[in-house]
Design a protein around this motif. Structure first.
Motif, PDB file in Angstrom:
ATOM      1  N   LYS A 246     -45.718 -15.417 -21.871  1.00 27.93           N
ATOM      2  CA  LYS A 246     -47.173 -15.560 -21.751  1.00 27.93           C
ATOM      3  C   LYS A 246     -47.869 -15.123 -23.045  1.00 27.93           C
ATOM      4  O   LYS A 246     -48.915 -15.668 -23.407  1.00 27.93           O
ATOM      5  CB  LYS A 246     -47.698 -14.771 -20.561  1.00 27.93           C
ATOM      6  CG  LYS A 246     -47.585 -13.265 -20.652  1.00 27.93           C
ATOM      7  CD  LYS A 246     -48.230 -12.603 -19.424  1.00 27.93           C
ATOM      8  CE  LYS A 246     -48.212 -11.092 -19.527  1.00 27.93           C
ATOM      9  NZ  LYS A 246     -48.863 -10.453 -18.337  1.00 27.93           N
ATOM     10  N   ASP A 247     -47.277 -14.151 -23.756  1.00 26.53           N
ATOM     11  CA  ASP A 247     -47.845 -13.750 -25.042  1.00 26.53           C
ATOM     12  C   ASP A 247     -47.565 -14.800 -26.121  1.00 26.53           C
ATOM     13  O   ASP A 247     -48.402 -15.056 -26.983  1.00 26.53           O
ATOM     14  CB  ASP A 247     -47.286 -12.391 -25.462  1.00 26.53           C
ATOM     15  CG  ASP A 247     -47.798 -11.249 -24.595  1.00 26.53           C
ATOM     16  OD1 ASP A 247     -48.915 -11.378 -24.066  1.00 26.53           O
ATOM     17  OD2 ASP A 247     -47.080 -10.244 -24.440  1.00 26.53           O
ATOM     18  N   GLU A 249     -47.270 -17.976 -25.575  1.00 27.68           N
ATOM     19  CA  GLU A 249     -48.158 -19.093 -25.263  1.00 27.68           C
ATOM     20  C   GLU A 249     -49.591 -18.814 -25.694  1.00 27.68           C
ATOM     21  O   GLU A 249     -50.316 -19.719 -26.119  1.00 27.68           O
ATOM     22  CB  GLU A 249     -48.105 -19.394 -23.769  1.00 27.68           C
ATOM     23  CG  GLU A 249     -48.772 -20.686 -23.371  1.00 27.68           C
ATOM     24  CD  GLU A 249     -48.536 -21.013 -21.904  1.00 27.68           C
ATOM     25  OE1 GLU A 249     -48.907 -20.174 -21.055  1.00 27.68           O
ATOM     26  OE2 GLU A 249     -47.964 -22.063 -21.610  1.00 27.68           O
ATOM     27  N   LYS A 250     -49.974 -17.552 -25.651  1.00 32.72           N
ATOM     28  CA  LYS A 250     -51.353 -17.186 -25.976  1.00 32.72           C
ATOM     29  C   LYS A 250     -51.555 -16.954 -27.467  1.00 32.72           C
ATOM     30  O   LYS A 250     -52.525 -17.466 -28.060  1.00 32.72           O
ATOM     31  CB  LYS A 250     -51.737 -15.922 -25.207  1.00 32.72           C
ATOM     32  CG  LYS A 250     -53.154 -15.422 -25.487  1.00 32.72           C
ATOM     33  CD  LYS A 250     -53.477 -14.198 -24.652  1.00 32.72           C
ATOM     34  CE  LYS A 250     -54.897 -13.692 -24.904  1.00 32.72           C
ATOM     35  NZ  LYS A 250     -55.214 -12.490 -24.071  1.00 32.72           N
TER      36      LYS A 250
END
Length: 380
Positions: A246-247, A249-250
């Motif tokens: 998720k990091d 992707e962000k």
């Protein structure tokens, strides 16, 4: 040998243009420090002996059976010495190391984001290169001296690479310039590994804005007048494997994807060094424009071939550690295994998973034997 050089070069052109070549091309990467050690010269002294760099380039060209001269110059000590570098230093054995350094403090994010060029020039460079921490007049002189040395040294190296290609029937050098992913730039040279790991939790919005701010700089450094599919933009990918998905992707993916798209739009084809294990992110990599070359360090060759090998050019994955410890036959058997998996259908350049830096990294006789085998076996 000029005709042979054209034939060898055609192997890479065919792959770049989506055709299956006559055989799998062999592209062995090794730092000039490895070649220096194999040549038996004093490593610490040889890295200062600019006049003899050409001899090392030729020694690499004729020794290792690579289709492209294996000699790579990643760190030039005379230039770092002029600058007073603290981010690249020579060990007692003569190897260039990259200690963890911090060029920017967290409270300086806003200043950097507001004007990344000015902040880099005024604050970061003097911290990473101590001889730039001086008056504007002296700083300009140090800059000029370092750039002159850099241009002179690399001008000779590149010209000699082309001469060696024609003399020994090799393809021309495949890398035209280098840049870095925006998140990696902020992490590697500005905030350090530990610093950025903290920042994405404490200052997530500032990290995102920082990546946006440096993106134009990274694009500018990655496009040159000679950029093309045959003169690629090399991009080593550092931080992604250490991030949660998720990091990634962000923070990592958005500006990296925009960088790659923009490079292609400008005619600069990327050559990615996919460091560590990107298995979690293969679907992301497959979203990049077709024909991007990806030199993988780790991962399952079958999965990588299936996920990205139809759309992109795969290289790497052959374990350098085996070349250091294995017998000649074991090394050849592994090469056959890799070729049988990765070569079908094309889009494959044979190379190792890492750049050899030290003579301990791989036995030269194993490198030579494997490269000779691939040239004979991997024929379409």
């Amino acid at each position: 040998m000029l005709e042979q050089a054209k034939e060898t070069n055609q192997l890479f052109i065919d792959i770049d243009e989506g055709r299956i070549p006559k055989r799998v091309p062999v592209y062995t990467w090794m730092d000039i420090t490895y070649i220096m050690q194999y040549a038996g010269v004093n490593l610490k002294r040889a890295q200062w002996d600019v006049d003899h760099f050409k001899d090392m380039v030729e020694f690499g060209a004729k020794s290792f059976q690579s289709d492209i001269n294996p000699a790579t110059f990643t760190r030039i000590m005379p230039v770092y010495n002029i600058l007073g570098a603290v981010n690249f230093v020579m060990s007692s054995e003569g190897q260039i190391q990259h200690p963890e350094v911090t060029g920017m403090q967290p409270e300086e994010y806003d200043e950097m984001i507001n004007d990344p060029y000015k902040f880099t020039h005024d604050k970061i460079l003097p911290r990473l290169y101590k001889n730039l921490d001086t008056t504007p007049e002296k700083k300009a002189m140090v800059f000029a001296k370092a750039m002159k040395a850099h241009s002179d040294i690399f001008g000779q190296i590149f010209a000699h690479h082309d001469l060696m290609a024609e003399k020994y029937g090799l393809a021309y050098d495949r890398v035209g310039c280098q840049t870095i992913a925006p998140f990696d730039q902020v992490a590697d040279q500005f905030r350090s590994f530990s610093g950025i790991s903290t920042d994405i939790r404490r200052y997530p919005d500032k990290v995102l804005k920082a990546c946006e701010a440096v993106l134009p700089m990274m694009l500018k450094s990655g496009v040159k007048p000679h950029s093309s599919r045959q003169k690629r933009t090399f991009i080593p990918l550092h931080m992604a494997p250490y991030l949660r998905e998720k990091d990634f992707e962000k923070f990592y993916w958005p500006t990296f994807k925009r960088l790659i798209d923009a490079l292609w739009e400008a005619g600069a084809a990327p050559l990615l060094f996919v460091e560590q294990d990107w298995t979690r992110f293969l679907d992301y990599l497959n979203e990049l424009p077709a024909g991007t070359q990806m030199m993988f360090e780790y991962g399952d060759p079958k999965v990588i071939k299936e996920k990205v090998g139809k759309k992109h050019i795969i290289s790497g994955l052959y374990p350098l550690t085996l070349l250091a410890r294995g017998t000649k036959q074991e090394c050849i058997d592994k090469a056959k295994e890799m070729i049988d998996i990765l070569a079908p259908g094309g889009n494959y350049i044979f190379s190792f998973d890492k750049v050899a830096l030290n003579l301990k990294d791989a036995k030269p006789e194993n490198i030579i034997a494997v490269n000779e085998f691939v040239k004979e076996y991997a024929v379409y």
